[in-house]
Design an enzyme around this catalytic site. Structure first.
Site: not given
Ligand code: ARG
Length: 460
Positions: A155, A276, A282, A289
Site C-alpha cells: 500500500h 527544466s 531540477k 517517465e
C-alpha cells in the site's frame, strides 16, 4: 495501369489510392518480401512450374533490387500500392516476362502473411537480447546491495525490511518471464503460410514443405484459410510486449519515486536525466517517465489490432492491412525503451544511507517483534495485539520500537527480555528472512545465480 487493372475501365480515384496504399509503412518488409519471393521462385522451378532460366533471371533480378534498396537507390511508389507490387513491378521492369511469372501459384494474401511473420520472427531475438542485457545489469547492481536494508512496502506504506538486491531481483524474475513469453511466441509462429494462395491453395503442383524449409520454418501451415487469416502471432507478440511494458512501467514509477526528495533512494546519472527550462535546480527522471508513458501506446497497439480482427469473416480482408503499423510501433517502442532503461539502471547511484534511514522509521520490525513473542510461547494473534499497543505508544512518544526500554517492554509482557533488541534489529530482521525466496543474503545470492544461469541459457 495497375498490376490488377485488367478488369477495370476507369482509373482509381486519387483518394482511394491514398487510402489503399500501404507502401509508406510496409516498405520495411522489403527484405522479407524478396527473400520469400526467391524461395517461391526456386520451388516453382524445382516443381517444373516455371523454367530454370526464369528462376535464374528472377533470382538475379531480386538480388539486384535488394542491393539497390539497401543502397538507397530505389524509390517506391504509391502507384504500386504496397511493397509486394512495388518489388514485382521493379522486377518486371528489369527482367521482362520472367518477372511476370513470379506470382504464379501465389497471392499477395499468403505473401504478406509470410513477410509479416518473418519480420516478427526476426525482431523477437533482438528484444530478447535487450532483455537479457537488462537482466545482467540487474544482477550486477543486486550483487552490490545484498545487505543494503530498505523498507519493503505494501500500500506504499513501509511494511517489512528487505534489501535493495531483493527488490531489484523481483523485477529480474518478471523480465525472465517476459523472455520466455517472447520465446514461446517465436516457437508458435514458426509455421509457413506461403502456398496458401489467396485462400484456397492452388491447382499447381507446388511443394510447400520446400519453401517452408528454405525459409527456416518448422512446417507449412496446415490450413490455407488459416494461413492467410491468422494474425494471432502478432497479437501474441503485442500481448507479451504489453506485459513487458507494464513491468518496465512499474519499475519506472519506482525510479521516479526513488529520485524524489521525499525518498532520495537513488540518483540518476546526468546522462540519463534532464533539466527544466525554468527551474534551475531540477533534475528530472524523464527516461522513466517516458517509458511509463509509452506503455500506453503499446497497450493501444494491442487493442487496435484486437479490434481490427474481432469481426473479420474468413479469409483475408483488407482491414488486415491495418495490422502492420501497430506491430511496428510496439516493436519500435520496446526496442527504444529497453536499452535506455537498462543504461539508466546501470549508471544510477544508490543512496543506501537514505534507504536505511527510511527503514528505521515506520515500525517495519513490528512483525518481528510479534514473532519474537510468538516464539517465546504467546499465540501469534495475542503477540500481534501487544505489539500493536507498543506501536501506538511509540507513535505517541515519537519513538521507535528499539528505543523503548526493557522495563517499558516488560510492562506489557513478561516474555520480553534483553534478546528482543537482537530480534528487532533491522539488519537482523532482514538477514533472518532466509525462507526460500526471502531477502536474506543466502537467498538473494541464489536468485542472482539463477538469473545469471538463465541469461547464459537463453543467450544465442
Ligand atoms: N498490402 C496488403 C496488406 O498489407 C497486401 C495484401 C493485399 N491483398 C489483397 N487481396 N488486396 O494486407
Amino acid at each position: 495501369m495497375k498490376l490488377w487493372g485488367g478488369r477495370f475501365q476507369k482509373e482509381t480515384d486519387n483518394l482511394v489510392n491514398e487510402l489503399n496504399a500501404s507502401i509508406s509503412f510496409d516498405q520495411r518488409l522489403y527484405k522479407e518480401d524478396i527473400t520469400g519471393s526467391m524461395a517461391h521462385a526456386k520451388m516453382l522451378g524445382d516443381c517444373g512450374i516455371i523454367s530454370k532460366e526464369d528462376v535464374a533471371a528472377i533470382t538475379e533480378g531480386l538480388q539486384g533490387i535488394l542491393a539497390d534498396v539497401e543502397a538507397g537507390k530505389v524509390e517506391f511508389t504509391a502507384d504500386n500500392e504496397d511493397i509486394h507490387m512495388n518489388v514485382e513491378a521493379l522486377l518486371t521492369a528489369r527482367i521482362g516476362d520472367a518477372g511476370k511469372r513470379l506470382h504464379t501459384a501465389r497471392s499477395r494474401n499468403d505473401q504478406v502473411a509470410l513477410d509479416f511473420r518473418m519480420y516478427v520472427r526476426e525482431q523477437i531475438p533482438v528484444m530478447v537480447d535487450q532483455l537479457l542485457h537488462l537482466e545482467s545489469v540487474l544482477c550486477k547492481q543486486a550483487k552490490q546491495y545484498q545487505t543494503a536494508v530498505m523498507p519493503g512496502y505494501t500500500h506504499l506504506q513501509r511494511a517489512q525490511p528487505i534489501s535493495f538486491a531483493q527488490h531489484l531481483m523481483a523485477y529480474a524474475n518478471m523480465f525472465a518471464r517476459d523472455v520466455t513469453r517472447l520465446e514461446d511466441c517465436a516457437k508458435r509462429l514458426n509455421e509457413c503460410p506461403l502456398g496458401s494462395g489467396a485462400l484456397a491453395g492452388t491447382t499447381y503442383p507446388i511443394d510447400r514443405w520446400q519453401t517452408a524449409k528454405a525459409l527456416e520454418f518448422d512446417a507449412p501451415m496446415s490450413n490455407s484459410l488459416d494461413g492467410v487469416s491468422d494474425r494471432d502471432y502478432a497479437l501474441e507478440l503485442m500481448s507479451a510486449l504489453s506485459i513487458l511494458m507494464m513491468h518496465l512501467s512499474r519499475f519506472s514509477e519506482e525510479v521516479i519515486l526513488w529520485c524524489s526528495w521525499e525518498f532520495k533512494f537513488i540518483e540518476l546519472d546526468d546522462a540519463y536525466a534532464t533539466g527544466s527550462s525554468i527551474m534551475p535546480q531540477k533534475k528530472n527522471p524523464d527516461v522513466a517517465e517516458l517509458v511509463r508513458g509509452k506503455t500506453g501506446r503499446v497497450y493501444g497497439d494491442l487493442m487496435s489490432l484486437l479490434t481490427v480482427m474481432k469481426g473479420l469473416p474468413l479469409a483475408y480482408n483488407k482491414d488486415m492491412q491495418e495490422d502492420k503499423e501497430p506491430v511496428f510501433d510496439a516493436i519500435d517502442t520496446v526496442e527504444m525503451c529497453l536499452p535506455v532503461f537498462a543504461a539508466m539502471i546501470d549508471t544510477m547511484t544508490v543512496r543506501t544511507d537514505n534507504m536505511r534511514k527510511a527503514a528505521g522509521k515506520g515500525f517495519i520490525n513490528a512483525t518481528d517483534c510479534a514473532d519474537y513473542l510468538t516464539k517465546k510461547g504467546m499465540p501469534f494473534r495475542d503477540a500481534y495485539t501487544v505489539t500493536g499497543h507498543l506501536v501506538a505508544a511509540c507513535t505517541a512518544q515519537g519513538k521507535t520500537l528499539e528505543e523503548l526500554g526493557l522495563d517499558e517492554l516488560k510492562a506489557v509482557s513478561g516474555l520480553f527480555d534483553q534478546d528482543v533488541y537482537e530480534a528487532i534489529n533491522l539488519e537482523n530482521c532482514m538477514a533472518l528472512r532466509a525462507s526460500y525466496g526471502g531477502p536474506a543474503v543466502s537467498e538473494t545470492t541464489r536468485q542472482i545465480e539463477a538469473i545469471e544461469a538463465f541469461v547464459t541459457a537463453h543467450t544465442k
